[in-house]
Design an enzyme around this catalytic site. Structure first.
Site, PDB file in Angstrom:
ATOM      1  N   LYS A  22     -45.227  30.251  60.510  1.00 63.13           N
ATOM      2  CA  LYS A  22     -44.657  29.470  61.612  1.00 63.13           C
ATOM      3  C   LYS A  22     -43.930  30.378  62.605  1.00 63.13           C
ATOM      4  O   LYS A  22     -44.093  30.261  63.813  1.00 63.13           O
ATOM      5  CB  LYS A  22     -43.680  28.408  61.074  1.00 63.13           C
ATOM      6  CG  LYS A  22     -44.317  27.448  60.084  1.00 63.13           C
ATOM      7  CD  LYS A  22     -43.335  26.399  59.583  1.00 63.13           C
ATOM      8  CE  LYS A  22     -42.172  26.927  58.779  1.00 63.13           C
ATOM      9  NZ  LYS A  22     -42.535  27.574  57.500  1.00 63.13           N
ATOM     10  N   ARG A  97     -38.258  18.517  59.020  1.00 60.60           N
ATOM     11  CA  ARG A  97     -38.542  18.885  57.627  1.00 60.60           C
ATOM     12  C   ARG A  97     -38.347  17.739  56.663  1.00 60.60           C
ATOM     13  O   ARG A  97     -38.618  17.886  55.475  1.00 60.60           O
ATOM     14  CB  ARG A  97     -37.584  20.016  57.226  1.00 60.60           C
ATOM     15  CG  ARG A  97     -38.221  21.373  57.125  1.00 60.60           C
ATOM     16  CD  ARG A  97     -37.086  22.333  56.856  1.00 60.60           C
ATOM     17  NE  ARG A  97     -37.503  23.469  56.125  1.00 60.60           N
ATOM     18  CZ  ARG A  97     -37.693  24.665  56.691  1.00 60.60           C
ATOM     19  NH1 ARG A  97     -37.566  24.826  57.977  1.00 60.60           N
ATOM     20  NH2 ARG A  97     -38.018  25.682  55.943  1.00 60.60           N
ATOM     21  N   ARG A 141     -42.209  40.447  52.891  1.00 62.36           N
ATOM     22  CA  ARG A 141     -41.640  40.394  54.245  1.00 62.36           C
ATOM     23  C   ARG A 141     -40.456  41.346  54.400  1.00 62.36           C
ATOM     24  O   ARG A 141     -39.547  41.385  53.571  1.00 62.36           O
ATOM     25  CB  ARG A 141     -41.188  38.971  54.575  1.00 62.36           C
ATOM     26  CG  ARG A 141     -40.434  38.909  55.900  1.00 62.36           C
ATOM     27  CD  ARG A 141     -40.299  37.523  56.447  1.00 62.36           C
ATOM     28  NE  ARG A 141     -39.795  36.556  55.506  1.00 62.36           N
ATOM     29  CZ  ARG A 141     -39.808  35.245  55.725  1.00 62.36           C
ATOM     30  NH1 ARG A 141     -40.308  34.761  56.831  1.00 62.36           N
ATOM     31  NH2 ARG A 141     -39.322  34.430  54.809  1.00 62.36           N
ATOM     32  N   ARG A 174     -34.719  39.110  53.661  1.00 69.31           N
ATOM     33  CA  ARG A 174     -34.022  37.830  53.720  1.00 69.31           C
ATOM     34  C   ARG A 174     -33.534  37.429  52.343  1.00 69.31           C
ATOM     35  O   ARG A 174     -34.257  37.557  51.360  1.00 69.31           O
ATOM     36  CB  ARG A 174     -34.950  36.755  54.293  1.00 69.31           C
ATOM     37  CG  ARG A 174     -34.548  36.377  55.705  1.00 69.31           C
ATOM     38  CD  ARG A 174     -35.534  35.487  56.362  1.00 69.31           C
ATOM     39  NE  ARG A 174     -35.720  34.209  55.688  1.00 69.31           N
ATOM     40  CZ  ARG A 174     -36.475  33.222  56.179  1.00 69.31           C
ATOM     41  NH1 ARG A 174     -37.085  33.392  57.349  1.00 69.31           N
ATOM     42  NH2 ARG A 174     -36.618  32.093  55.527  1.00 69.31           N
ATOM     43  N   ARG A 185     -37.606  26.829  47.456  1.00 75.99           N
ATOM     44  CA  ARG A 185     -38.046  26.487  48.826  1.00 75.99           C
ATOM     45  C   ARG A 185     -39.400  25.769  48.791  1.00 75.99           C
ATOM     46  O   ARG A 185     -39.613  24.811  49.519  1.00 75.99           O
ATOM     47  CB  ARG A 185     -38.125  27.761  49.681  1.00 75.99           C
ATOM     48  CG  ARG A 185     -36.745  28.329  50.016  1.00 75.99           C
ATOM     49  CD  ARG A 185     -36.814  29.770  50.469  1.00 75.99           C
ATOM     50  NE  ARG A 185     -37.527  29.958  51.707  1.00 75.99           N
ATOM     51  CZ  ARG A 185     -38.065  31.126  52.082  1.00 75.99           C
ATOM     52  NH1 ARG A 185     -37.986  32.187  51.299  1.00 75.99           N
ATOM     53  NH2 ARG A 185     -38.675  31.222  53.226  1.00 75.99           N
TER      54      ARG A 185
END
Ligand code: AP5
Length: 234
Positions: A22, A97, A141, A174, A185
């Site tokens: 996203k 969400r 990431r 992160r 998540r």
């Protein structure tokens, strides 16, 4: 420099689980269409970094991989969407969400943001990616501390290990990209956000695209969806 800045776009709503792309695809849309990215994750992380009252409330919730309460989200999203830069359109990354957020957004768009005479219906795009691939993306990431450029150690590594190609700065990971938080998540996505996807599908507003392809291929597909929609929809 954005190349397509004359017409109204969207709003574009990008849906998809953590790691679906996203944020990556929002930046491509910003570059091409010159509309702002409204990332609720980034807005919350900014508030956490600044130590605002919202940030203090959101910090531990985000660290657990759970969703921040809807009522807290309406305040920051509402303020951001009333900004003048959203008048031509915007891309929503990470919102709505929950079903309640989707309902809130529908009311908000009906009443505010675009000129009443010139409203564009939302373009809702679901990025579909296999869960094993999502795990690879999230655990790999890395983000540049200085410029925010996002890399992936497995899929899109820097030229020199652990430093940004553009400015040589170090990376950060992160906090919610640890494996135990990632599973929470995913769980939040399945329990709460899946209903939002189903809602837009039932309304015949959803375009699902295979986002398990190279970034540029996914971007080209998204642009074609937006361009088709803005000919017929706006
Ligand atoms: P948020 O920041 O929104 O995180 P997320 O939805 O979990 O999504 P990510 O940012 O992890 O993934 P992405 O889909 O943007 O993928 P990306 O492009 O970075 O939310 C964080 C937290 O904030 C939430 O858990 C919640 O607590 C809170 N929150 C936020 N919004 C909220 C709301 N509305 N209500 C309540 N709480 C809220 O890509 C990931 C990696 O994959 C990168 O390394 C990238 O380089 C790589 N990649 C991307 N695309 C490709 C591709 N096509 N091929 C190969 N690699 C790719």
């Amino acid at each position: 420099m954005a190349t397509d800045t004359a017409r109204k776009i969207g709003p574009v709503i990008l849906l998809g689980p953590p790691g679906a792309g996203k944020g990556t695809q929002s930046k491509k849309i910003v570059e091409h269409y010159g509309i702002p990215q409204i990332s609720t994750g980034d807005l919350l992380r900014d508030n956490v970094a600044l130590g605002t009252s919202l940030g203090l409330q959101a910090k531990s919730i985000m660290a657990r991989g759970e969703l921040v309460p809807d009522e807290l989200m309406y305040g920051i999203v509402g303020v951001r969407l009333r900004n003048l830069d959203c008048k031509r359109g915007f891309v929503l990354d990470g919102f709505p969400r929950t079903s309640a957020q989707a309902e809130w957004l529908e009311n908000f768009l009906r009443i505010e943001v675009f000129d009443k005479s010139d409203k564009c219906p939302p373009i809702v795009i679901q990025l579909v990616v296999d869960y094993n691939q999502l795990l690879v993306r999230l655990t790999g990431r890395r983000t540049c501390l200085a410029c925010g450029r996002v890399y992936n150690l497995h899929l899109n590594p820097p030229l020199v290990s652990e430093s940004c190609d553009d400015d040589g700065s170090k990376f950060y990971i992160r906090e919610d990209d640890r494996e135990e938080v990632i599973s929470s998540r995913f769980n939040a996505y399945e329990q709460q956000t899946r209903q939002v996807v189903n809602h837009y599908r039932d309304q015949h507003q959803l375009v699902a695209i295979n986002a398990d392809r190279p970034v540029e291929t996914v971007t080209a597909h998204i642009f074609s969806v937006i361009d088709r929609h803005c000919v017929h929809g706006c």
